[in-house]
Scaffold this active site. Structure first.
Site, PDB file in Angstrom:
ATOM      1  N   ILE A  12       4.616   4.187   2.033  1.00 11.61           N
ATOM      2  CA  ILE A  12       5.284   3.960   3.321  1.00 11.61           C
ATOM      3  C   ILE A  12       6.793   4.190   3.197  1.00 11.61           C
ATOM      4  CG2 ILE A  12       5.789   2.235   5.099  1.00 11.61           C
ATOM      5  CD1 ILE A  12       3.021   0.969   4.416  1.00 11.61           C
ATOM      6  N   GLY A  40       2.653  10.613 -10.198  1.00 12.22           N
ATOM      7  CA  GLY A  40       2.834  11.968  -9.671  1.00 12.22           C
ATOM      8  C   GLY A  40       2.929  11.966  -8.149  1.00 12.22           C
ATOM      9  N   ALA A  87       9.715  -2.507  -0.952  1.00  9.24           N
ATOM     10  CA  ALA A  87       9.273  -2.679  -2.350  1.00  9.24           C
ATOM     11  C   ALA A  87       8.445  -3.943  -2.484  1.00  9.24           C
ATOM     12  CB  ALA A  87      10.488  -2.760  -3.272  1.00  9.24           C
ATOM     13  N   ALA A  88       7.279  -3.789  -3.063  1.00 11.71           N
ATOM     14  CA  ALA A  88       6.399  -4.937  -3.276  1.00 11.71           C
ATOM     15  C   ALA A  88       5.281  -4.487  -4.198  1.00 11.71           C
ATOM     16  CB  ALA A  88       5.797  -5.409  -1.954  1.00 11.71           C
ATOM     17  N   GLN A  89       4.655  -5.451  -4.810  1.00 13.26           N
ATOM     18  CA  GLN A  89       3.387  -5.153  -5.449  1.00 13.26           C
ATOM     19  C   GLN A  89       2.341  -5.321  -4.358  1.00 13.26           C
ATOM     20  OE1 GLN A  89       2.400  -4.043  -8.709  1.00 13.26           O
ATOM     21  NE2 GLN A  89       0.641  -3.732  -7.369  1.00 13.26           N
ATOM     22  N   TYR A 154      -1.190 -12.509  -2.556  1.00 18.15           N
ATOM     23  CA  TYR A 154      -0.398 -11.454  -1.906  1.00 18.15           C
ATOM     24  C   TYR A 154      -0.016 -11.870  -0.487  1.00 18.15           C
ATOM     25  CZ  TYR A 154       0.449  -7.091   0.651  1.00 18.15           C
ATOM     26  OH  TYR A 154       0.993  -6.113   1.457  1.00 18.15           O
ATOM     27  N   LYS A 158       3.729 -12.599   1.325  1.00 17.39           N
ATOM     28  CA  LYS A 158       4.207 -11.927   2.542  1.00 17.39           C
ATOM     29  C   LYS A 158       4.582 -12.957   3.610  1.00 17.39           C
ATOM     30  CE  LYS A 158       4.338  -7.755   1.325  1.00 17.39           C
ATOM     31  NZ  LYS A 158       5.567  -6.964   1.468  1.00 17.39           N
ATOM     32  N   ILE A 210     -19.046   0.919  -1.111  1.00 21.00           N
ATOM     33  CA  ILE A 210     -18.564  -0.156  -0.239  1.00 21.00           C
ATOM     34  C   ILE A 210     -18.732  -1.474  -0.979  1.00 21.00           C
ATOM     35  CG2 ILE A 210     -19.164  -1.475   1.837  1.00 21.00           C
ATOM     36  CD1 ILE A 210     -19.808   1.129   3.218  1.00 21.00           C
TER      37      ILE A 210
HETATM   38  P1  NAD Z   1       3.307   1.471  -2.487  1.00 24.91           P
HETATM   39  O1  NAD Z   1       2.805   0.765  -3.702  1.00 24.91           O
HETATM   40  O2  NAD Z   1       2.965   2.889  -2.299  1.00 24.91           O
HETATM   41  O3  NAD Z   1       4.874   1.302  -2.334  1.00 24.91           O
HETATM   42  C1  NAD Z   1       5.609   0.232  -2.862  1.00 24.91           C
HETATM   43  C2  NAD Z   1       6.690   0.817  -3.735  1.00 24.91           C
HETATM   44  O4  NAD Z   1       7.460  -0.279  -4.249  1.00 24.91           O
HETATM   45  C3  NAD Z   1       6.149   1.574  -4.936  1.00 24.91           C
HETATM   46  O5  NAD Z   1       6.657   2.889  -4.996  1.00 24.91           O
HETATM   47  C4  NAD Z   1       6.576   0.748  -6.134  1.00 24.91           C
HETATM   48  O6  NAD Z   1       6.898   1.545  -7.278  1.00 24.91           O
HETATM   49  C5  NAD Z   1       7.787   0.028  -5.587  1.00 24.91           C
HETATM   50  N1  NAD Z   1       8.010  -1.230  -6.312  1.00 24.91           N
HETATM   51  C6  NAD Z   1       7.094  -2.135  -6.726  1.00 24.91           C
HETATM   52  N2  NAD Z   1       7.687  -3.111  -7.406  1.00 24.91           N
HETATM   53  C7  NAD Z   1       9.019  -2.825  -7.411  1.00 24.91           C
HETATM   54  C8  NAD Z   1      10.144  -3.463  -7.988  1.00 24.91           C
HETATM   55  N3  NAD Z   1      10.020  -4.583  -8.701  1.00 24.91           N
HETATM   56  N4  NAD Z   1      11.360  -2.908  -7.808  1.00 24.91           N
HETATM   57  C9  NAD Z   1      11.500  -1.742  -7.102  1.00 24.91           C
HETATM   58  N5  NAD Z   1      10.447  -1.087  -6.559  1.00 24.91           N
HETATM   59  C10 NAD Z   1       9.233  -1.636  -6.715  1.00 24.91           C
HETATM   60  O7  NAD Z   1       2.752   0.598  -1.262  1.00 24.91           O
HETATM   61  P2  NAD Z   1       2.846   0.886   0.295  1.00 24.91           P
HETATM   62  O8  NAD Z   1       1.464   0.966   0.792  1.00 24.91           O
HETATM   63  O9  NAD Z   1       3.794   1.983   0.567  1.00 24.91           O
HETATM   64  O10 NAD Z   1       3.472  -0.494   0.792  1.00 24.91           O
HETATM   65  C11 NAD Z   1       4.833  -0.604   1.207  1.00 24.91           C
HETATM   66  C12 NAD Z   1       5.057  -1.986   1.792  1.00 24.91           C
HETATM   67  O11 NAD Z   1       4.200  -2.191   2.913  1.00 24.91           O
HETATM   68  C13 NAD Z   1       4.770  -3.121   0.827  1.00 24.91           C
HETATM   69  O12 NAD Z   1       5.708  -4.140   1.050  1.00 24.91           O
HETATM   70  C14 NAD Z   1       3.381  -3.574   1.234  1.00 24.91           C
HETATM   71  O13 NAD Z   1       3.162  -4.920   0.891  1.00 24.91           O
HETATM   72  C15 NAD Z   1       3.449  -3.379   2.735  1.00 24.91           C
HETATM   73  N6  NAD Z   1       2.142  -3.193   3.378  1.00 24.91           N
HETATM   74  C16 NAD Z   1       1.396  -2.074   3.111  1.00 24.91           C
HETATM   75  C17 NAD Z   1       0.178  -1.914   3.751  1.00 24.91           C
HETATM   76  C18 NAD Z   1      -0.690  -0.700   3.510  1.00 24.91           C
HETATM   77  O14 NAD Z   1      -1.810  -0.662   4.043  1.00 24.91           O
HETATM   78  N7  NAD Z   1      -0.270   0.309   2.756  1.00 24.91           N
HETATM   79  C19 NAD Z   1      -0.281  -2.880   4.658  1.00 24.91           C
HETATM   80  C20 NAD Z   1       0.507  -3.996   4.884  1.00 24.91           C
HETATM   81  C21 NAD Z   1       1.733  -4.130   4.263  1.00 24.91           C
END
Ligand code: NAD
Length: 328
Positions: A12, A40, A87-89, A154, A158, A210
């Site tokens: 995102i 990658g 940024a998040a896990q 998680y 949030k 699934i």
């Molecule tokens: P993603 O894992 O692709 O992106 C998160 C990025 O954060 C990664 O590139 C990762 O390397 C980076 N990151 C992780 N720990 C870090 C740290 N300690 N310091 C710096 N960078 C760090 O995930 P995403 O799907 O792009 O999610 C982005 C955000 O949206 C997150 O906060 C996630 O919780 C939230 N979110 C995503 C979804 C979804 O469906 N994808 C849904 C709800 C919320």
């Protein structure tokens, strides 16, 4: 505008950085390249952002670093007008296995961003929250005032992040807004999610798997809609201190999703069912009325149309994306 996108090499964050640069903003993308899935895909995202910067009036800089590093965050936030904190896990299962690490990153990182934004009097902090804050549905679709009872660590991180953002708004007058994203999909999406997984397996003659009986339902949001909501909030103070659902307002069962993908790509395959995974939400479905009213948000696609578009994108990018999806 100078915009700091944390998690800017992620799925995102990468789309946000690309859109902001394309609109002529000056973007700093911070990412620690967490190896949650094949790096990658993130490198590809960075290359795409650089290419867009070259072709537009925007500026793009990548900083490799960690949101847990308070000094680095303070330095980067001081140079930004707006912080878009992604940024998040991500992923509920990692949070069950490694709750301390996930809390350090998700919550520690958020507090670092908010503290620095107060110090530097940032114009606004937009934070990525999640439908995971709701957990157990008492009624659907979820409106923002639905009770929050997360079912994973998680989701707890949030929800706590949202409370920090509200408190920083109330205590310090910091303009904050939290967007509750409902499962996001689209080009360069994380490989460990249902849609990319089903598409990749079906293309390779492997049955979609699934977890559970497939009756769980999800609201899937096309990433372009997430970008639109964030773009609106760069300049709108309509919901400062508040939360907004950002979803498609549509929903589909996981079984129906697997069948849709399977029927299009490999009708001969059976669908395989395995034991349900712990900490997964049963149902998610967004009411987007509040976003409609406050920022003119309008989801652009039905889930079926979006999945069809994702399959087209996958097909066109299969050469580089598929090996990376499969190695994750
Ligand atoms: P993603 O894992 O692709 O992106 C998160 C990025 O954060 C990664 O590139 C990762 O390397 C980076 N990151 C992780 N720990 C870090 C740290 N300690 N310091 C710096 N960078 C760090 O995930 P995403 O799907 O792009 O999610 C982005 C955000 O949206 C997150 O906060 C996630 O919780 C939230 N979110 C995503 C979804 C979804 O469906 N994808 C849904 C709800 C919320």
């Amino acid at each position: 505008m100078r915009i700091l996108v944390t998690g800017g090499a992620g799925f995102i964050g990468g789309h946000l950085a690309e859109a902001f640069v394309g609109d002529g903003h000056s973007v700093t993308a911070l990412d620690n390249f967490e190896p949650f899935y094949d790096l990658g895909i993130k490198r590809h995202t960075v290359e795409q952002c650089r290419a867009v910067a070259d072709a537009s009036n925007g500026e793009y800089e990548l900083v490799e670093g960690d949101v847990r590093d308070a000094d680095l965050i303070s330095e980067l936030v001081a140079d930004a007008d707006i912080v878009v904190h992604q940024a998040a896990q991500a992923g509920v299962r990692t949070s069950v296995d490694e709750p301390r690490k996930v809390t350090d990153i998700n919550l520690g990182g958020t507090v670092n961003v908010l503290e620095s934004a107060v110090e530097s009097e940032a114009d606004r902090v937009i934070l990525a929250s999640s439908s995971s804050v709701y957990g157990k549905p008492q009624s659907l679709p979820y409106t923002e005032d639905h009770p929050t009872e997360p079912v994973s660590p998680y989701g707890v991180t949030k929800l706590a992040g949202e409370h920090y953002a509200r408190v920083y708004n109330e205590l310090h007058g910091l303009p904050t807004v939290c967007l509750r994203y409902f499962t996001v999909y689209g080009p360069r999406m994380r490989p460990n999610m249902a849609i990319s997984n089903f598409v990749s397996r079906c293309y390779n003659g492997e049955p979609p798997v699934i977890y559970g009986d497939g009756s769980q339902t999800r609201d899937f949001t096309y990433v372009e809609d997430i970008v639109d909501a964030n773009l609106s909030l760069l300049t709108s103070d309509a919901v400062d201190g508040d939360v907004l659902n950002i979803g498609s307002s549509d929903n589909i069962s996981i079984r129906e999703l697997a069948e849709t993908v399977r029927n299009q790509l490999a009708p001969e395959l059976d669908i395989v069912y395995e034991e349900a995974r712990e900490a997964d939400a049963e149902h998610t479905h967004a009411s987007v009325e509040k976003a409609r009213e406050s920022i003119d948000y309008e989801p652009s696609r039905s889930i079926e149309a979006g999945v069809g578009e994702f399959i087209e994108w996958y097909d066109a990018n299969r050469e580089w994306y598929e090996p990376l999806v499969q190695s994750s």
